[in-house]
Design an enzyme around this catalytic site. Structure first.
Site, short mmCIF file in Angstrom:
data_model
loop_
_atom_site.label_atom_id
_atom_site.label_comp_id
_atom_site.label_asym_id
_atom_site.label_seq_id
_atom_site.Cartn_x
_atom_site.Cartn_y
_atom_site.Cartn_z
N ILE A 162 -10.11 3.64 -4.28
CA ILE A 162 -10.10 5.01 -4.78
C ILE A 162 -10.53 5.00 -6.24
O ILE A 162 -9.94 4.28 -7.06
CB ILE A 162 -8.68 5.63 -4.70
CG1 ILE A 162 -8.10 5.46 -3.30
CG2 ILE A 162 -8.71 7.08 -5.15
CD1 ILE A 162 -8.39 6.49 -2.32
N TYR B 173 -0.72 -8.07 1.56
CA TYR B 173 -0.92 -6.62 1.51
C TYR B 173 -1.43 -6.12 2.87
O TYR B 173 -0.92 -5.15 3.43
CB TYR B 173 -1.92 -6.31 0.40
CG TYR B 173 -2.31 -4.87 0.22
CD1 TYR B 173 -1.38 -3.93 -0.21
CD2 TYR B 173 -3.64 -4.45 0.43
CE1 TYR B 173 -1.76 -2.60 -0.42
CE2 TYR B 173 -4.01 -3.13 0.22
CZ TYR B 173 -3.07 -2.21 -0.20
OH TYR B 173 -3.46 -0.90 -0.41
N ASP C 122 9.91 8.45 -8.60
CA ASP C 122 9.35 7.15 -8.95
C ASP C 122 10.48 6.26 -9.47
O ASP C 122 11.51 6.75 -9.94
CB ASP C 122 8.25 7.29 -10.00
CG ASP C 122 7.36 6.05 -10.05
OD1 ASP C 122 6.32 6.03 -9.34
OD2 ASP C 122 7.69 5.08 -10.78
N GLY D 156 1.91 6.50 -9.51
CA GLY D 156 0.72 5.65 -9.41
C GLY D 156 -0.58 6.43 -9.46
O GLY D 156 -0.61 7.63 -9.74
N GLN D 157 -1.67 5.72 -9.15
CA GLN D 157 -3.01 6.30 -9.24
C GLN D 157 -3.13 7.54 -8.36
O GLN D 157 -3.63 8.59 -8.80
CB GLN D 157 -4.07 5.26 -8.82
CG GLN D 157 -5.51 5.73 -9.00
CD GLN D 157 -6.52 4.88 -8.24
OE1 GLN D 157 -6.16 4.07 -7.37
NE2 GLN D 157 -7.79 5.05 -8.56
N GLY E 194 7.00 7.15 -5.07
CA GLY E 194 5.98 6.29 -5.70
C GLY E 194 4.94 7.17 -6.37
O GLY E 194 3.74 6.87 -6.38
N ASP F 40 14.75 4.60 -6.49
CA ASP F 40 14.35 3.31 -5.95
C ASP F 40 14.28 3.50 -4.44
O ASP F 40 15.32 3.65 -3.78
CB ASP F 40 15.40 2.25 -6.34
CG ASP F 40 15.09 0.89 -5.72
OD1 ASP F 40 14.09 0.80 -4.95
OD2 ASP F 40 15.82 -0.07 -5.99
N LYS G 58 0.14 -3.73 5.74
CA LYS G 58 -0.54 -2.51 6.18
C LYS G 58 -0.64 -2.47 7.71
O LYS G 58 -0.39 -1.43 8.33
CB LYS G 58 -1.93 -2.39 5.54
CG LYS G 58 -1.90 -2.03 4.06
CD LYS G 58 -1.14 -0.74 3.80
CE LYS G 58 -1.10 -0.30 2.36
NZ LYS G 58 -0.08 0.73 2.08
C1 AKB Z 1 -6.69 -2.60 -3.30
O1 AKB Z 1 -7.78 -2.95 -3.76
O2 AKB Z 1 -5.75 -3.37 -3.08
C2 AKB Z 1 -6.53 -1.15 -2.93
C3 AKB Z 1 -6.89 -0.91 -1.51
C4 AKB Z 1 -8.29 -0.90 -1.09
O3 AKB Z 1 -6.02 -0.73 -0.71
N1 AKB Z 1 -7.31 -0.33 -3.79
#
Ligand code: AKB
Length: 316
Positions: free
Chosen positions: A171, A141, A33, A10-11, A7, A52, A145
């Site tokens: 970030i 999300y 990636d 990404g940023q 990955g 992938d 996590k």
């Molecule tokens: C988001 O905003 O989803 C991310 C994070 C804080 O994990 N930047």
């Protein structure tokens, strides 16, 4: 030791690659990636490959062929994007994680997978959020996590896999753009102000969130992985933060330097709900005590640097 970043486009990945190369040698880092065009771009700075991460056989071949000793698994759909397609977010975020964990187990790799302030929810204490506290996130999300933290700790205690992780705040960076996150406003604002002089913010002016400038985030990724194992009481995952501000405070700091800048608010209901459920500011003392976390960038030096660096890009 060969290091694989999955990955990588990404940023965080695009800046982690040169950071790892500077510490461990250019030839010892491989960027992977999903997207071909992204990999072509990455190949200008690093050994790079299309992967992938959900294809465990291709992933296994890459790890095995290159004698990988450490994996950074950065594959993720972020918080706001995740709410648009929760099933896809679960499949991608958890699929990449379980494959990374299994391969780390098979090939004896250490594994870093970032967690996030998104792992917390409404019922978490929002001020000085403790390291060990209630974690009942309200987004897919966040559910990924928390599950990821638990699964990573399980692989450590059950199989001895060296899994480590931090709960990243938003970030802020001047390289690749973040995409689909709730904290993205704190990056977008710099581009908009320098391009058009105006920014319309989707987050309410008084909503505090933890933030961190990229150079500190990169050090978190490598300092934690290089920390002596015997010093770690926690593993998945450490609270880390560098600053906490709300949009009003960030925009005031920008306006001090760009007096003609103007701001208005058009609240995005999804981002509003998500940001309100996250901590105002985390207690990161465990990271400080256990592996010497010590951020260098605060609001003022971050804003100075962002305006300088993005100013150069915008003027090009
Ligand atoms: C988001 O905003 O989803 C991310 C994070 C804080 O994990 N930047």
């Amino acid at each position: 030791m060969n290091i694989l970043v999955v990955g990588a486009g990404g940023q965080i990945g695009t800046e982690l690659i040169p950071h790892l190369q500077s510490l461990y040698g250019e030839d010892n880092v491989i960027a992977a990636d999903l997207k071909k065009d992204v990999v072509e771009k990455l190949s200008e700075i690093s050994r790079s490959v299309v992967l992938d991460a959900l294809d465990v056989n291709a992933y296994r071949e890459l790890v095995s062929k290159n004698k990988i000793g450490r994996i950074y698994n950065l594959v993720a759909l972020l918080s706001a994007t995740g709410e648009k397609n929760p099933q896809l977010a679960w499949d991608v975020n958890m699929g990449a994680l379980i494959n990374s964990l299994e391969l780390a187990r098979e090939f004896n790799c250490s594994l870093f997978t970032p967690s996030s302030i998104g792992a917390f929810g409404h019922s978490t204490p929002h001020k000085n959020t403790p390291q060990d506290t209630i974690m009942q996130p309200n987004t897919i999300y966040g559910v990924c996590k928390v599950s990821g933290e638990l699964l990573s700790d399980y692989y450590y205690t059950r199989f001895g896999v060296d899994t480590r992780s931090v709960r990243f705040p938003g970030i802020i960076s001047n390289g690749a753009l973040p995409g689909g996150g709730t904290t993205d406003y704190a990056v977008e604002v710099f581009y908009e102000i320098l391009k058009t002089g105006h920014y319309t913010c989707p987050i309410p002016e008084n909503t505090y969130m933890d933030m961190m400038y990229m150079p500190d985030a990169l050090r978190a990724c490598t300092d934690l992985m290089d920390a002596p194992a015997e010093k770690l009481i926690h593993r998945n995952s450490f609270n880390v933060t560098a600053m906490s501000f709300n949009p009003k405070e960030l925009f005031a700091a920008i306006k001090k330097r760009v007096p003609e800048a103007t701001f208005k608010y058009e609240i995005d209901p999804v981002k509003d709900k998500i940001s309100a459920s996250w901590p105002d500011n985390m207690d990161d003392s465990c990271a400080r005590d256990e592996w010497g976390w010590n951020p260098q960038w605060l609001l003022d030096n971050m804003v100075d640097d962002m305006l300088t660096e993005i100013g150069k890009k915008v003027r090009k």
